[in-house]
Design a protein around this motif. Structure first.
Motif, PDB file in Angstrom:
ATOM      1  N   ASP A   1       1.004  -1.278   0.030  1.00 35.78           N
ATOM      2  CA  ASP A   1      -0.104   0.042  -0.077  1.00 35.78           C
ATOM      3  C   ASP A   1       0.740   1.277  -0.157  1.00 35.78           C
ATOM      4  O   ASP A   1       0.431   2.306  -0.552  1.00 35.78           O
ATOM      5  CB  ASP A   1      -0.956   0.029   1.105  1.00 35.78           C
ATOM      6  CG  ASP A   1      -2.008  -0.886   1.227  1.00 35.78           C
ATOM      7  OD1 ASP A   1      -2.668  -1.060   0.013  1.00 35.78           O
ATOM      8  OD2 ASP A   1      -2.164  -1.894   2.155  1.00 35.78           O
ATOM      9  N   PHE A   2       1.915   1.152   0.859  1.00 35.07           N
ATOM     10  CA  PHE A   2       2.959   2.388   0.664  1.00 35.07           C
ATOM     11  C   PHE A   2       4.418   1.803   1.046  1.00 35.07           C
ATOM     12  O   PHE A   2       4.770   0.626   1.330  1.00 35.07           O
ATOM     13  CB  PHE A   2       2.588   3.493   1.724  1.00 35.07           C
ATOM     14  CG  PHE A   2       2.912   3.064   3.146  1.00 35.07           C
ATOM     15  CD1 PHE A   2       3.955   3.282   3.851  1.00 35.07           C
ATOM     16  CD2 PHE A   2       1.875   2.353   3.960  1.00 35.07           C
ATOM     17  CE1 PHE A   2       4.098   2.720   5.027  1.00 35.07           C
ATOM     18  CE2 PHE A   2       1.871   2.003   5.228  1.00 35.07           C
ATOM     19  CZ  PHE A   2       3.229   2.394   5.772  1.00 35.07           C
ATOM     20  N   LEU A   3       5.231   2.639   0.339  1.00 32.91           N
ATOM     21  CA  LEU A   3       6.748   2.295   0.817  1.00 32.91           C
ATOM     22  C   LEU A   3       7.388   3.572   1.433  1.00 32.91           C
ATOM     23  O   LEU A   3       6.878   4.471   0.879  1.00 32.91           O
ATOM     24  CB  LEU A   3       7.410   1.680  -0.469  1.00 32.91           C
ATOM     25  CG  LEU A   3       6.960   0.748  -1.144  1.00 32.91           C
ATOM     26  CD1 LEU A   3       7.293   0.390  -2.600  1.00 32.91           C
ATOM     27  CD2 LEU A   3       7.233  -0.640  -0.171  1.00 32.91           C
ATOM     28  N   TRP A   4       8.518   3.476   2.226  1.00 32.92           N
ATOM     29  CA  TRP A   4       9.007   4.695   2.693  1.00 32.92           C
ATOM     30  C   TRP A   4      10.711   4.433   2.607  1.00 32.92           C
ATOM     31  O   TRP A   4      11.009   3.156   2.736  1.00 32.92           O
ATOM     32  CB  TRP A   4       8.712   4.727   4.086  1.00 32.92           C
ATOM     33  CG  TRP A   4       9.609   5.704   4.899  1.00 32.92           C
ATOM     34  CD1 TRP A   4      10.776   5.576   5.684  1.00 32.92           C
ATOM     35  CD2 TRP A   4       9.350   7.098   4.819  1.00 32.92           C
ATOM     36  NE1 TRP A   4      11.124   6.812   6.005  1.00 32.92           N
ATOM     37  CE2 TRP A   4      10.558   7.790   5.572  1.00 32.92           C
ATOM     38  CE3 TRP A   4       8.408   7.808   4.305  1.00 32.92           C
ATOM     39  CZ2 TRP A   4      10.566   9.118   5.892  1.00 32.92           C
ATOM     40  CZ3 TRP A   4       8.432   9.397   4.470  1.00 32.92           C
ATOM     41  CH2 TRP A   4       9.605   9.921   5.281  1.00 32.92           C
ATOM     42  N   ALA A   5      11.072   5.565   1.795  1.00 31.89           N
ATOM     43  CA  ALA A   5      12.735   5.423   1.625  1.00 31.89           C
ATOM     44  C   ALA A   5      13.229   6.771   2.187  1.00 31.89           C
ATOM     45  O   ALA A   5      12.807   8.047   1.549  1.00 31.89           O
ATOM     46  CB  ALA A   5      12.990   5.320   0.391  1.00 31.89           C
ATOM     47  N   ALA A   6      14.028   6.667   3.220  1.00 32.28           N
ATOM     48  CA  ALA A   6      14.621   7.911   4.062  1.00 32.28           C
ATOM     49  C   ALA A   6      15.888   8.001   3.766  1.00 32.28           C
ATOM     50  O   ALA A   6      16.576   6.995   4.044  1.00 32.28           O
ATOM     51  CB  ALA A   6      14.199   8.057   5.523  1.00 32.28           C
ATOM     52  N   ALA A   7      16.401   8.849   3.119  1.00 33.84           N
ATOM     53  CA  ALA A   7      17.913   9.258   3.156  1.00 33.84           C
ATOM     54  C   ALA A   7      18.639   8.043   2.259  1.00 33.84           C
ATOM     55  O   ALA A   7      19.639   7.466   2.378  1.00 33.84           O
ATOM     56  CB  ALA A   7      18.568   9.345   4.387  1.00 33.84           C
ATOM     57  N   VAL A   8      18.070   7.577   1.007  1.00 33.80           N
ATOM     58  CA  VAL A   8      18.415   6.484   0.290  1.00 33.80           C
ATOM     59  C   VAL A   8      18.958   7.126  -0.972  1.00 33.80           C
ATOM     60  O   VAL A   8      20.116   6.893  -1.573  1.00 33.80           O
ATOM     61  CB  VAL A   8      17.480   5.310   0.072  1.00 33.80           C
ATOM     62  CG1 VAL A   8      17.838   4.294  -0.750  1.00 33.80           C
ATOM     63  CG2 VAL A   8      16.864   4.814   1.616  1.00 33.80           C
ATOM     64  N   LEU A   9      17.992   7.469  -2.012  1.00 34.89           N
ATOM     65  CA  LEU A   9      18.190   7.818  -3.163  1.00 34.89           C
ATOM     66  C   LEU A   9      19.665   8.637  -3.444  1.00 34.89           C
ATOM     67  O   LEU A   9      20.209   8.536  -4.394  1.00 34.89           O
ATOM     68  CB  LEU A   9      17.170   8.876  -3.784  1.00 34.89           C
ATOM     69  CG  LEU A   9      15.769   7.955  -3.772  1.00 34.89           C
ATOM     70  CD1 LEU A   9      15.008   8.960  -4.287  1.00 34.89           C
ATOM     71  CD2 LEU A   9      15.809   6.772  -4.298  1.00 34.89           C
ATOM     72  N   HIS A  10      19.905   9.538  -2.624  1.00 31.60           N
ATOM     73  CA  HIS A  10      21.336  10.331  -2.718  1.00 31.60           C
ATOM     74  C   HIS A  10      22.517   9.607  -2.579  1.00 31.60           C
ATOM     75  O   HIS A  10      23.641  10.060  -2.987  1.00 31.60           O
ATOM     76  CB  HIS A  10      21.212  11.639  -1.903  1.00 31.60           C
ATOM     77  CG  HIS A  10      21.437  11.371  -0.380  1.00 31.60           C
ATOM     78  ND1 HIS A  10      20.304  11.142   0.367  1.00 31.60           N
ATOM     79  CD2 HIS A  10      22.425  11.332   0.359  1.00 31.60           C
ATOM     80  CE1 HIS A  10      21.052  10.859   1.591  1.00 31.60           C
ATOM     81  NE2 HIS A  10      21.982  10.828   1.825  1.00 31.60           N
TER      82      HIS A  10
END
Length: 159
Positions: free
Chosen positions: A54-63
């Protein structure tokens, strides 16, 4: 570290005997983990997870990813979401998109998205709606020699 924190949380909250939450460890940039016909997420101990979130969370990952790995990561997030599911998170960004420091393996440059480039990536990869907002912050340079002002990008993208 994830296993330790998960175990510690169950001990602190006295629910270790009641909490049966499986831990899935892998890389959303690895096609063998995510998208191959016999990938782990299609055959996990929880069943087929493709299109199940239903949802996903990604904190401080993409960079911390290269531009190519960032695209793989976002593609995988899209693959894991149910129709109407939302991918939330934040990342370090810049007003102008571009390479910055080398990835930990030394094989590529990390990529900082701008709000516009991240939103365009979400839309290009099939999300129906995407919002990206800037917030300010500070961080230390990789060699800890100086603190500098940075931009954070807070995002949500709906499948």
């Amino acid at each position: 570290m994830i296993c330790f924190c998960r175990k510690m949380g169950k001990v602190l909250f006295l629910d270790e005997d009641r909490m049966h939450v499986p831990l899935i460890v892998g890389s959303l940039t690895d096609e063998g983990f995510v998208s191959a016909d016999n990938c782990y997420l299609r055959n996990s101990q929880m069943g087929n997870l493709i299109g199940a979130a239903d949802f996903l969370w990604a904190a401080a990952v993409l960079h911390v990813l290269s531009k190519a790995d960032c695209e793989k990561f976002v593609t995988s997030a899209h693959l894991l979401l149910k129709p109407g599911g939302t991918f939330y998170g934040w990342t370090v960004g810049n007003r102008e998109a571009g390479d910055w420091h080398t990835t930990p393996d030394g094989k590529a440059k990390r990529y900082l998205h701008s709000g516009e480039s991240l939103r365009a990536l979400f839309m290009q990869l099939g999300f129906s709606k995407a919002t990206v907002e800037y917030t300010s912050g500070t961080m230390w340079t990789p060699d800890d020699s100086e603190e500098r002002n940075i931009e954070h990008l807070c995002f949500s993208a709906t499948k």
